[in-house]
Design an enzyme around this catalytic site. Structure first.
Site, PDB file in Angstrom:
ATOM      1  N   SER A 143      18.321 -41.428 -19.414  1.00 54.64           N
ATOM      2  CA  SER A 143      17.465 -40.756 -18.436  1.00 54.64           C
ATOM      3  C   SER A 143      16.058 -41.337 -18.502  1.00 54.64           C
ATOM      4  O   SER A 143      15.606 -41.763 -19.573  1.00 54.64           O
ATOM      5  CB  SER A 143      17.381 -39.254 -18.736  1.00 54.64           C
ATOM      6  OG  SER A 143      16.414 -38.637 -17.912  1.00 54.64           O
ATOM      7  N   TYR A 157      15.958 -32.549 -24.632  1.00 48.65           N
ATOM      8  CA  TYR A 157      16.778 -33.422 -23.780  1.00 48.65           C
ATOM      9  C   TYR A 157      16.225 -34.852 -23.818  1.00 48.65           C
ATOM     10  O   TYR A 157      16.987 -35.820 -23.975  1.00 48.65           O
ATOM     11  CB  TYR A 157      16.754 -32.869 -22.359  1.00 48.65           C
ATOM     12  CG  TYR A 157      17.395 -33.741 -21.306  1.00 48.65           C
ATOM     13  CD1 TYR A 157      18.776 -33.725 -21.106  1.00 48.65           C
ATOM     14  CD2 TYR A 157      16.620 -34.559 -20.475  1.00 48.65           C
ATOM     15  CE1 TYR A 157      19.367 -34.513 -20.120  1.00 48.65           C
ATOM     16  CE2 TYR A 157      17.205 -35.347 -19.490  1.00 48.65           C
ATOM     17  CZ  TYR A 157      18.573 -35.322 -19.317  1.00 48.65           C
ATOM     18  OH  TYR A 157      19.165 -36.101 -18.336  1.00 48.65           O
TER      19      TYR A 157
END
Ligand code: NAP
Length: 248
Positions: A143, A157
């Site tokens: 990501s 995350y």
């Protein structure tokens, strides 16, 4: 049709679904992993079969070792394994680190880090020419958060995804001489259901407008990069991290 299978973790929705459909169009036989939403996985499998392709759905939690082994068994029933897309991932509601419970962080790291490492280990065991495999590729879905840190949203995350970027580096070198290419893509804000699961369904649209390209991305735009990295057109690409983030 290729005589090769690809396992796509989290292949039933969002980016994984787009990868499954595109890989099937390129001739791959596709094992579509999902965690809970059987209907979504079934829809992907039926769409692939309707197009003349081969696919099977396989339920399983990437954080559970036995489930990961079962996913590989499904892929290998379709054809010899040629590629793995390490895509399954979760977010959680926006929070600062001071507000995060240990349970939340444990689940975040279990799915996004342990799950990805287990999947990659099983892929390497099967694909490595050193271990008798025929070679192939492993492609991680990281990501942009790994670069940006995701402050006030989910630093857990972001850190989990940064671990994947580091694994791309190390594993690509470990497997460099073993016929296995290892790469990652780092999507930016992509229009999928993951934002709703983090409590912000409109997040991709709301923040995507502030990306240099002025819009969020579509799952198919990420799938194009993944399926390219996964296949023979990227035959000399390993250890690469490709940002698919509209310049963000
Ligand atoms: P999504 O629409 O929420 O889909 C997630 C997929 O993963 C579903 O197929 C889901 O299956 C599966 N899954 C969830 N937990 C799992 C587990 N423990 N074991 C196995 N499968 C599991 O997500 P997405 O947006 O497509 O995201 C895919 C990947 O891209 C993730 O790694 C995510 O972090 C990354 N990413 C997304 C964005 C974005 O903006 N969308 C940006 C950067 C990176 P069920 O439906 O059955 O639960």
């Amino acid at each position: 049709m290729l005589e090769k299978s690809v396992l796509i973790t989290g292949g039933s929705r969002g980016i994984g679904r787009a990868c499954a459909l595109l890989a099937a169009r390129r001739g791959w036989r596709v094992a579509v992993n999902y965690a809970r939403d059987e209907a979504a996985a079934h829809e992907v499998v039926m769409a692939i079969r309707a197009g003349g392709g081969a696919a099977e759905a396989v339920r399983g939690d990437v954080a559970v070792e036995a489930d990961v082994l079962a996913m590989f068994a499904t892929a290998e029933r379709l054809a010899p394994l040629g590629a793995v897309v390490v895509n399954a991932g979760i977010v959680a509601p926006a929070a600062r680190l001071t507000e995060m419970t240990a349970e939340r962080m444990a689940r975040m790291f279990a799915v996004n880090v342990l799950g990805s490492y287990l999947t990659a280990r099983e892929a390497a065991r099967r694909l490595s020419t050193r271990l008798g495999g025929a070679g192939g590729s492993i492609t991680f879905v990281s990501s942009a958060a790994a670069r940006l840190g995701a402050p006030n949203l989910y630093v857990d995350y972001a850190g989990a995804k940064a671990a994947l970027d580091t694994l791309v580096k190390g594993l690509s070198i470990e497997l460099g001489g073993d016929g296995v290419r290892v790469n990652g893509v780092r999507p930016g804000l992509i229009v999928t259901d993951i934002h709703a699961s983090g409590g912000e369904p409109e997040r991709a649209f709301a923040l995507g407008a502030s990306a240099p390209m002025g819009r969020p991305g579509q799952p198919e735009e990420v799938a194009n990069a993944i399926v390219w990295l996964m296949g023979e057109e990227a035959s000399y690409v390993t250890g690469a991290l490709l940002d698919v983030s509209g310049g963000r």
